[in-house]
Write an enzyme that holds these catalytic residues in place. Structure first.
Site, PDB file in Angstrom:
ATOM      1  N   LEU A 402       0.855  -1.022   0.055  1.00  0.00           N
ATOM      2  CA  LEU A 402      -0.135  -0.148   0.221  1.00  0.00           C
ATOM      3  C   LEU A 402       0.778   1.250  -0.011  1.00  0.00           C
ATOM      4  O   LEU A 402       2.026   1.342   0.496  1.00  0.00           O
ATOM      5  CB  LEU A 402      -0.720  -0.008   1.304  1.00  0.00           C
ATOM      6  CG  LEU A 402      -2.045  -1.187   1.503  1.00  0.00           C
ATOM      7  CD1 LEU A 402      -2.692  -0.874   2.668  1.00  0.00           C
ATOM      8  CD2 LEU A 402      -2.905  -0.957   0.391  1.00  0.00           C
ATOM      9  N   ASP A 403       0.462   2.401  -0.717  1.00  0.00           N
ATOM     10  CA  ASP A 403       1.220   3.654  -0.463  1.00  0.00           C
ATOM     11  C   ASP A 403       1.458   4.124   1.012  1.00  0.00           C
ATOM     12  O   ASP A 403       0.563   3.808   1.821  1.00  0.00           O
ATOM     13  CB  ASP A 403       0.551   4.758  -1.308  1.00  0.00           C
ATOM     14  CG  ASP A 403       0.412   4.707  -2.412  1.00  0.00           C
ATOM     15  OD1 ASP A 403       1.266   3.945  -3.334  1.00  0.00           O
ATOM     16  OD2 ASP A 403      -0.435   5.433  -3.276  1.00  0.00           O
ATOM     17  N   MET A 404       2.402   4.543   1.092  1.00  0.00           N
ATOM     18  CA  MET A 404       2.649   4.936   2.574  1.00  0.00           C
ATOM     19  C   MET A 404       1.565   5.759   3.348  1.00  0.00           C
ATOM     20  O   MET A 404       1.255   5.636   4.487  1.00  0.00           O
ATOM     21  CB  MET A 404       4.050   6.070   2.689  1.00  0.00           C
ATOM     22  CG  MET A 404       4.417   6.304   4.012  1.00  0.00           C
ATOM     23  SD  MET A 404       5.795   7.261   4.257  1.00  0.00           S
ATOM     24  CE  MET A 404       5.088   8.988   3.476  1.00  0.00           C
ATOM     25  N   THR A 406      -1.620   5.485   2.535  1.00  0.00           N
ATOM     26  CA  THR A 406      -2.824   4.802   2.487  1.00  0.00           C
ATOM     27  C   THR A 406      -2.701   3.882   3.713  1.00  0.00           C
ATOM     28  O   THR A 406      -1.808   3.096   4.074  1.00  0.00           O
ATOM     29  CB  THR A 406      -2.913   3.920   1.458  1.00  0.00           C
ATOM     30  OG1 THR A 406      -2.816   4.868   0.195  1.00  0.00           O
ATOM     31  CG2 THR A 406      -4.119   3.297   1.298  1.00  0.00           C
TER      32      THR A 406
END
Length: 555
Positions: A402-404, A406
């Site tokens: 996951l994106d940081m 998110t």
């Protein structure tokens, strides 16, 4: 000092800035919240653009205006003169209304559009090459030669192919006669027939070769001229580009100069990308250093309609770009104390990961916002490092990320066999994922599907672009959960897994045109990115049971 110094600086009125303290350090260019002084300057400049700017440039804000719509990035630099007076400088990226010369804005680092400049003269020479190439490429004899060559090449292939089929049929017939031991035709005559067929075939090919060679010769005469002109044009264009690189020399506060070529020779690019040096911030700093003005703070904002590829919103602030500006600003800001880079701060410190499920094969965690999935270059703290410490000596195997920014559900394998099985499900897109997002404004409709191909912005990583020519397919299903006066909650189901897919599909004008709240790349910063991986469903690698997890988030 620049001859138009007094025309280029706009001094603040005392009542505008009363009680506002100066920033202790200069703005970090690549991630910032605009200082109050730059907000006042930007608002003043925007008022000027809206009410006083009279040049014929179509920003796309007036439906009655003709001409190509070109939105622009504008910059403001708050400065202090030698007497301690505060004001701001204004600049735009690239050209404005086809020129660099505008009363309120600082000049470019180098004005290639100046009448009788070497660039103009060389540009005219290049244009002469273009005209000559266009003339040759549109010559009737050349076009006929190309057409004839294409036509007769096709005919030759068809005729030779037909003859080969005829020869093959004759050969088959001779074989049949021999096998049937028929005495109608002697073996000697059969051999003669075969030799005759081969002779006719050679004559046919020679005949066509002669025709095609003549056409190729005529065509090559034009092609050689055209390629020669193009090669000479390329050489002159490259020389002009190198000459331009030498003209773009950038100052820093110590008075040291560096040109574009030397600045970018120290980067992975090696050569300056197109448009380097034409952005607003380098223009502003250059003018300040030339005129003994102390840089205090800066900000850039977009003015006009959103472009078709990238996400830019009218009046929104944006950081300086990475590809073109970062190497230049590294030199120009040398010796100036900058605000800390927020991207180097571990915002996840003190935030715990929650374990939703664990057995001997895998572990499912609920990742907090701002925690990396895997270690970064500057920040090591991540889901991986935390699980590594928890599971020691078992090595956590990251299956997806996951994106940081998110938050939400991640599955991590504990064995290579489980990792391979889970990863295959992600590759085959059998894993079901649902996200919850809070959008920065209401959206029309109740549900839908967004199909916008994406690719990286090579000049400004990690930003993404919508690109129908070179982008990778990116599809997202969405459904409205709740519509409020100023926001909307939606569920997202990503059917593909592109970088920043949900953020781009939410923010882009061809998507939902509503950035996710807290999206500091495609919208406006907030306390966090309001995007949460709420549901995850996959098949267990050992039991083959369907595992479904859901973690709610209250935005």
């Amino acid at each position: 000092m620049h001859k138009n110094f007094k025309n280029k600086i706009t001094y603040f009125k005392p009542e505008q800035i009363k009680g506002i303290p100066l920033p202790e350090k200069f703005t970090f260019p690549f991630y910032y919240e605009p200082h109050t002084l730059t907000q006042i300057a930007a608002e003043d400049l925007q008022n000027y653009l809206e009410n006083e700017f009279s040049e014929n440039h179509n920003f796309g804000l007036d439906e009655t205006q003709d001409g190509l719509i070109i939105g622009k990035m504008f910059g403001v630099l708050v400065v202090q003169d030698l007497e301690g007076n505060l004001g701001y400088l204004s600049a735009f990226s690239g050209k404005l209304a086809g020129t660099n010369d505008h009363e309120k804005f600082v000049p470019p680092v180098f004005d290639m559009l100046t009448e009788n400049s070497f660039f103009k003269k060389e540009e005219e020479i290049l244009n002469a090459f273009n005209r000559e190439i266009e003339k040759l490429e549109s010559d009737e004899n050349y076009l006929k030669s190309k057409s004839d060559l294409e036509k007769y090449t096709k005919e030759s292939i068809e005729e030779i192919s037909t003859f080969k089929i005829w020869m093959k049929a004759n050969k088959a017939e001779r074989k049949r006669i021999r096998q049937a031991n028929e005495k109608i035709i002697s073996d000697k005559d059969l051999v003669k027939q075969s030799n005759l067929d081969q002779f006719k075939f050679r004559m046919l090919k020679e005949s066509w070769n002669q025709v095609l060679n003549e056409l190729n010769k005529k065509n090559d005469e034009f092609e050689t001229q055209i390629q020669s002109l193009k090669s000479e044009r390329k050489t002159k264009s490259s020389a002009l580009q190198n000459q331009l690189f030498g003209q773009y020399t950038f100052l820093n506060q110590a008075g040291k100069t560096k040109d574009l070529a030397s600045i970018f020779s120290e980067t992975v690019y090696e050569k300056p990308p197109a448009g380097a040096g034409e952005c607003a911030t380098p223009k502003l700093l250059q003018y300040a250093f030339l005129n003994d003005l102390k840089p205090i703070a800066f900000a850039e904002f977009w003015w006009g309609s959103s472009p078709k590829s990238e996400v830019r919103k009218h009046k929104h602030f944006y950081p300086a770009c990475n590809g073109k500006c970062r190497p230049i600003l590294k030199h120009m800001l040398k010796g100036i104390e900058l605000e800390k880079n927020p991207l180097l701060q571990n915002l996840a410190e003190g935030k715990d990961i929650q374990i939703e499920f664990e057995d001997e094969f895998l572990i499912v965690v609920n990742k907090p916002a701002d925690l990396l999935s895997v270690p970064g270059i500057e920040i090591q703290d991540s889901v991986y490092t935390r699980l590594q410490e928890r599971l020691n000596p078992v090595e956590p195997l990251i299956v997806h990320r996951l994106d940081m920014a998110t938050s939400g559900l991640l599955v991590v394998a504990k064995t290579k066999k489980a990792h391979h099985f889970l990863q295959n499900q992600f590759i085959k897109k059998t894993v079901k994922k649902r996200y919850l997002a809070l959008l920065s404004k209401p959206v029309e409709g109740e549900e839908g599907e967004i199909d916008l191909p994406l690719r990286g912005d090579f000049d400004d990583r990690p930003r993404q672009l919508v690109c129908f020519e070179h982008g990778k397919k990116a599809v997202t299903k969405w459904k409205l959960v709740e519509r409020n006066e100023n926001t909307a909650k939606v569920h997202f189901w990503p059917l593909t897994g592109r970088t920043h897919q949900l953020r781009m599909h939410a923010a882009h004008e061809l998507g939902l045109n509503a950035p996710i709240v807290g999206d500091d790349l495609y919208g406006k910063p907030a306390d966090r990115l309001h995007l949460h991986a709420a549901e995850l469903e996959f098949v267990h690698p050992e039991t083959r049971e369907t595992m479904r997890f859901e973690v709610k988030e209250d935005f």
